[in-house]
Motif scaffolding. Structure first.
Motif, PDB file in Angstrom:
ATOM      1  N   ALA A 110       0.818  -1.214   0.000  1.00  0.00           N
ATOM      2  CA  ALA A 110       0.000   0.000   0.000  1.00  0.00           C
ATOM      3  C   ALA A 110       0.850   1.263   0.000  1.00  0.00           C
ATOM      4  CB  ALA A 110      -0.943  -0.011   1.202  1.00  0.00           C
ATOM      5  N   THR A 111       1.876   1.300   0.814  1.00  0.00           N
ATOM      6  CA  THR A 111       2.693   2.513   0.893  1.00  0.00           C
ATOM      7  C   THR A 111       3.693   2.605  -0.253  1.00  0.00           C
ATOM      8  OG1 THR A 111       4.297   1.476   2.383  1.00  0.00           O
ATOM      9  CG2 THR A 111       2.459   2.680   3.406  1.00  0.00           C
ATOM     10  N   GLY A 112       4.082   1.464  -0.799  1.00  0.00           N
ATOM     11  CA  GLY A 112       5.028   1.474  -1.912  1.00  0.00           C
ATOM     12  C   GLY A 112       4.409   1.955  -3.204  1.00  0.00           C
ATOM     13  N   GLY A 113       3.103   1.784  -3.324  1.00  0.00           N
ATOM     14  CA  GLY A 113       2.402   2.229  -4.524  1.00  0.00           C
ATOM     15  C   GLY A 113       2.805   1.435  -5.754  1.00  0.00           C
ATOM     16  N   PRO A 114       2.412   1.938  -6.912  1.00  0.00           N
ATOM     17  CA  PRO A 114       2.659   1.212  -8.166  1.00  0.00           C
ATOM     18  C   PRO A 114       4.125   0.859  -8.423  1.00  0.00           C
ATOM     19  CG  PRO A 114       1.065   2.944  -8.534  1.00  0.00           C
ATOM     20  CD  PRO A 114       1.575   3.127  -7.127  1.00  0.00           C
ATOM     21  N   SER A 115       5.042   1.689  -7.956  1.00  0.00           N
ATOM     22  CA  SER A 115       6.458   1.402  -8.227  1.00  0.00           C
ATOM     23  C   SER A 115       6.967   0.201  -7.431  1.00  0.00           C
ATOM     24  CB  SER A 115       7.321   2.631  -7.935  1.00  0.00           C
ATOM     25  OG  SER A 115       7.269   2.947  -6.562  1.00  0.00           O
ATOM     26  N   ALA A 116       6.255  -0.182  -6.369  1.00  0.00           N
ATOM     27  CA  ALA A 116       6.669  -1.327  -5.558  1.00  0.00           C
ATOM     28  C   ALA A 116       5.950  -2.612  -5.955  1.00  0.00           C
ATOM     29  CB  ALA A 116       6.418  -1.035  -4.081  1.00  0.00           C
ATOM     30  N   CYS A 117       5.127  -2.539  -6.984  1.00  0.00           N
ATOM     31  CA  CYS A 117       4.348  -3.685  -7.436  1.00  0.00           C
ATOM     32  C   CYS A 117       5.150  -4.510  -8.447  1.00  0.00           C
ATOM     33  CB  CYS A 117       3.051  -3.178  -8.080  1.00  0.00           C
ATOM     34  SG  CYS A 117       1.928  -4.481  -8.576  1.00  0.00           S
ATOM     35  N   THR A 118       4.938  -5.783  -8.445  1.00  0.00           N
ATOM     36  CA  THR A 118       5.632  -6.662  -9.380  1.00  0.00           C
ATOM     37  C   THR A 118       5.248  -6.350 -10.831  1.00  0.00           C
ATOM     38  OG1 THR A 118       6.166  -8.971  -9.887  1.00  0.00           O
ATOM     39  CG2 THR A 118       3.876  -8.495  -9.358  1.00  0.00           C
ATOM     40  N   THR A 119       6.137  -6.663 -11.731  1.00  0.00           N
ATOM     41  CA  THR A 119       5.824  -6.616 -13.163  1.00  0.00           C
ATOM     42  C   THR A 119       5.717  -8.040 -13.714  1.00  0.00           C
ATOM     43  OG1 THR A 119       8.168  -6.456 -13.715  1.00  0.00           O
ATOM     44  CG2 THR A 119       6.942  -4.378 -13.513  1.00  0.00           C
ATOM     45  N   HIS A 120       5.933  -9.018 -12.834  1.00  0.00           N
ATOM     46  CA  HIS A 120       5.844 -10.431 -13.214  1.00  0.00           C
ATOM     47  C   HIS A 120       4.376 -10.780 -13.453  1.00  0.00           C
ATOM     48  CE1 HIS A 120       7.557 -14.459 -13.436  1.00  0.00           C
ATOM     49  NE2 HIS A 120       6.515 -14.891 -12.743  1.00  0.00           N
ATOM     50  N   PRO A 121       4.063 -11.601 -14.427  1.00  0.00           N
ATOM     51  CA  PRO A 121       2.668 -11.971 -14.674  1.00  0.00           C
ATOM     52  C   PRO A 121       2.054 -12.756 -13.513  1.00  0.00           C
ATOM     53  CG  PRO A 121       4.066 -12.639 -16.516  1.00  0.00           C
ATOM     54  CD  PRO A 121       4.970 -12.191 -15.417  1.00  0.00           C
ATOM     55  N   HIS A 122       0.780 -12.548 -13.313  1.00  0.00           N
ATOM     56  CA  HIS A 122       0.014 -13.333 -12.344  1.00  0.00           C
ATOM     57  C   HIS A 122      -0.074 -14.763 -12.876  1.00  0.00           C
ATOM     58  CE1 HIS A 122      -3.655 -14.837 -10.367  1.00  0.00           C
ATOM     59  NE2 HIS A 122      -3.276 -14.061  -9.359  1.00  0.00           N
ATOM     60  N   SER A 123      -0.080 -15.750 -11.999  1.00  0.00           N
ATOM     61  CA  SER A 123      -0.058 -17.147 -12.438  1.00  0.00           C
ATOM     62  C   SER A 123      -1.298 -17.536 -13.240  1.00  0.00           C
ATOM     63  CB  SER A 123       0.098 -18.082 -11.238  1.00  0.00           C
ATOM     64  OG  SER A 123      -0.996 -17.932 -10.354  1.00  0.00           O
ATOM     65  N   PHE A 124      -2.441 -16.901 -12.994  1.00  0.00           N
ATOM     66  CA  PHE A 124      -3.662 -17.234 -13.720  1.00  0.00           C
ATOM     67  C   PHE A 124      -4.027 -16.148 -14.735  1.00  0.00           C
ATOM     68  CE2 PHE A 124      -8.276 -17.341 -14.336  1.00  0.00           C
ATOM     69  CZ  PHE A 124      -8.453 -18.654 -14.713  1.00  0.00           C
ATOM     70  N   PHE A 125      -4.031 -14.889 -14.313  1.00  0.00           N
ATOM     71  CA  PHE A 125      -4.503 -13.797 -15.165  1.00  0.00           C
ATOM     72  C   PHE A 125      -3.463 -13.259 -16.147  1.00  0.00           C
ATOM     73  CE2 PHE A 125      -7.282 -13.245 -11.353  1.00  0.00           C
ATOM     74  CZ  PHE A 125      -8.451 -13.626 -11.969  1.00  0.00           C
ATOM     75  N   GLY A 126      -2.207 -13.574 -15.931  1.00  0.00           N
ATOM     76  CA  GLY A 126      -1.165 -13.043 -16.810  1.00  0.00           C
ATOM     77  C   GLY A 126      -0.762 -11.635 -16.399  1.00  0.00           C
ATOM     78  N   ARG A 127      -0.375 -10.829 -17.367  1.00  0.00           N
ATOM     79  CA  ARG A 127       0.084  -9.464 -17.077  1.00  0.00           C
ATOM     80  C   ARG A 127      -1.027  -8.640 -16.441  1.00  0.00           C
ATOM     81  NH1 ARG A 127       5.330  -9.174 -17.294  1.00  0.00           N
ATOM     82  NH2 ARG A 127       6.229 -10.256 -19.058  1.00  0.00           N
ATOM     83  N   LEU A 128      -0.674  -7.966 -15.338  1.00  0.00           N
ATOM     84  CA  LEU A 128      -1.588  -7.060 -14.662  1.00  0.00           C
ATOM     85  C   LEU A 128      -0.900  -5.715 -14.483  1.00  0.00           C
ATOM     86  CD1 LEU A 128      -2.930  -9.296 -11.705  1.00  0.00           C
ATOM     87  CD2 LEU A 128      -4.067  -8.825 -13.878  1.00  0.00           C
ATOM     88  N   THR A 129      -1.668  -4.648 -14.570  1.00  0.00           N
ATOM     89  CA  THR A 129      -1.138  -3.330 -14.235  1.00  0.00           C
ATOM     90  C   THR A 129      -1.051  -3.235 -12.709  1.00  0.00           C
ATOM     91  OG1 THR A 129      -3.311  -2.282 -14.029  1.00  0.00           O
ATOM     92  CG2 THR A 129      -2.306  -2.329 -16.259  1.00  0.00           C
ATOM     93  N   PRO A 130      -0.273  -2.289 -12.185  1.00  0.00           N
ATOM     94  CA  PRO A 130      -0.271  -2.119 -10.728  1.00  0.00           C
ATOM     95  C   PRO A 130      -1.674  -1.875 -10.163  1.00  0.00           C
ATOM     96  CG  PRO A 130       1.595  -0.983 -11.674  1.00  0.00           C
ATOM     97  CD  PRO A 130       0.740  -1.448 -12.831  1.00  0.00           C
ATOM     98  N   GLN A 131      -2.497  -1.117 -10.879  1.00  0.00           N
ATOM     99  CA  GLN A 131      -3.866  -0.865 -10.422  1.00  0.00           C
ATOM    100  C   GLN A 131      -4.669  -2.172 -10.370  1.00  0.00           C
ATOM    101  OE1 GLN A 131      -4.855   2.054  -9.252  1.00  0.00           O
ATOM    102  NE2 GLN A 131      -6.899   1.329  -8.766  1.00  0.00           N
ATOM    103  N   GLU A 132      -4.492  -3.032 -11.361  1.00  0.00           N
ATOM    104  CA  GLU A 132      -5.185  -4.319 -11.349  1.00  0.00           C
ATOM    105  C   GLU A 132      -4.707  -5.194 -10.188  1.00  0.00           C
ATOM    106  OE1 GLU A 132      -6.311  -4.973 -16.060  1.00  0.00           O
ATOM    107  OE2 GLU A 132      -4.253  -5.417 -15.409  1.00  0.00           O
ATOM    108  N   TRP A 133      -3.399  -5.160  -9.923  1.00  0.00           N
ATOM    109  CA  TRP A 133      -2.875  -5.896  -8.765  1.00  0.00           C
ATOM    110  C   TRP A 133      -3.512  -5.375  -7.480  1.00  0.00           C
ATOM    111  CZ3 TRP A 133      -0.401 -10.306  -8.169  1.00  0.00           C
ATOM    112  CH2 TRP A 133       0.407 -10.811  -9.194  1.00  0.00           C
ATOM    113  N   ALA A 134      -3.651  -4.051  -7.355  1.00  0.00           N
ATOM    114  CA  ALA A 134      -4.209  -3.450  -6.143  1.00  0.00           C
ATOM    115  C   ALA A 134      -5.665  -3.850  -5.944  1.00  0.00           C
ATOM    116  CB  ALA A 134      -4.067  -1.934  -6.195  1.00  0.00           C
ATOM    117  N   VAL A 135      -6.427  -3.905  -7.023  1.00  0.00           N
ATOM    118  CA  VAL A 135      -7.819  -4.349  -6.954  1.00  0.00           C
ATOM    119  C   VAL A 135      -7.874  -5.838  -6.609  1.00  0.00           C
ATOM    120  CG1 VAL A 135      -9.922  -4.762  -8.317  1.00  0.00           C
ATOM    121  CG2 VAL A 135      -8.719  -2.569  -8.506  1.00  0.00           C
ATOM    122  N   LEU A 136      -7.076  -6.645  -7.306  1.00  0.00           N
ATOM    123  CA  LEU A 136      -7.083  -8.083  -7.071  1.00  0.00           C
ATOM    124  C   LEU A 136      -6.677  -8.419  -5.639  1.00  0.00           C
ATOM    125  CD1 LEU A 136      -7.430 -10.970  -8.108  1.00  0.00           C
ATOM    126  CD2 LEU A 136      -5.039 -10.876  -8.890  1.00  0.00           C
TER     127      LEU A 136
END
Length: 150
Positions: A110-136
């Motif tokens: 939460a405090t790291g924001g989008p820059s602290a989010c992975t760029t690795h694909p999700h195991s099921f959904f594939g590529r996610l944006t940081p915003q999609e990761w935050a929602v998921l």
């Protein structure tokens, strides 16, 4: 849409996490509270890039189709939503230890924001944006907190 980049939403999840007890009654699924919290922590470790799981075959086939159904609305995740075998927790865990681990990971994400989010694909959904990761991640945590009435 609620997501873990919203300070109030992250605080709400942290408060709900603190209400879990070892004997919290399970409303669905097979994990106990400590196992569910460990499972959520493992998912958060993926979201921050600490673990890099491979893609699952079924996700490669239909993940792109299901992704907008899960992430494109306010609907909570359904009961008994399947999980990948490597994310299942079957051994006994200490709830307080797992709660502290998950709380640190939520804060870090939460405090790291989008820059602290992975760029690795999700195991099921594939590529996610940081915003999609935050929602998921919010929806996933909400799912397991609801599982125990939290």
């Amino acid at each position: 849409m609620k997501n873990l980049y919203q300070p109030a939403t992250a605080a709400e999840v942290q408060a709900r996490l603190q209400t879990l007890r070892p004997d919290s009654a399970r409303q669905w699924g097979t994990m106990n509270p400590a196992q569910a919290v460990a499972h959520c922590a493992a998912s958060m470790e993926t979201a921050v890039g600490d673990t890099l799981p491979g893609r699952v075959l079924i996700g490669r086939i239909i993940g792109w189709l299901i992704k907008p159904l899960v992430l494109g609305n306010e609907e909570p995740m359904r009961r008994n939503t399947p999980t990948s075998p490597e994310m299942r927790v079957a051994d006994e865990r200490d709830l307080e230890r797992e709660r502290q681990r998950l709380a640190r990971l939520i804060d870090r994400f939460a405090t790291g924001g989008p820059s602290a989010c992975t760029t690795h694909p999700h195991s099921f959904f594939g590529r996610l944006t940081p915003q999609e990761w935050a929602v998921l991640m919010y929806k996933h945590l909400d799912h397991h907190l609801r599982q125990f009435g939290a």
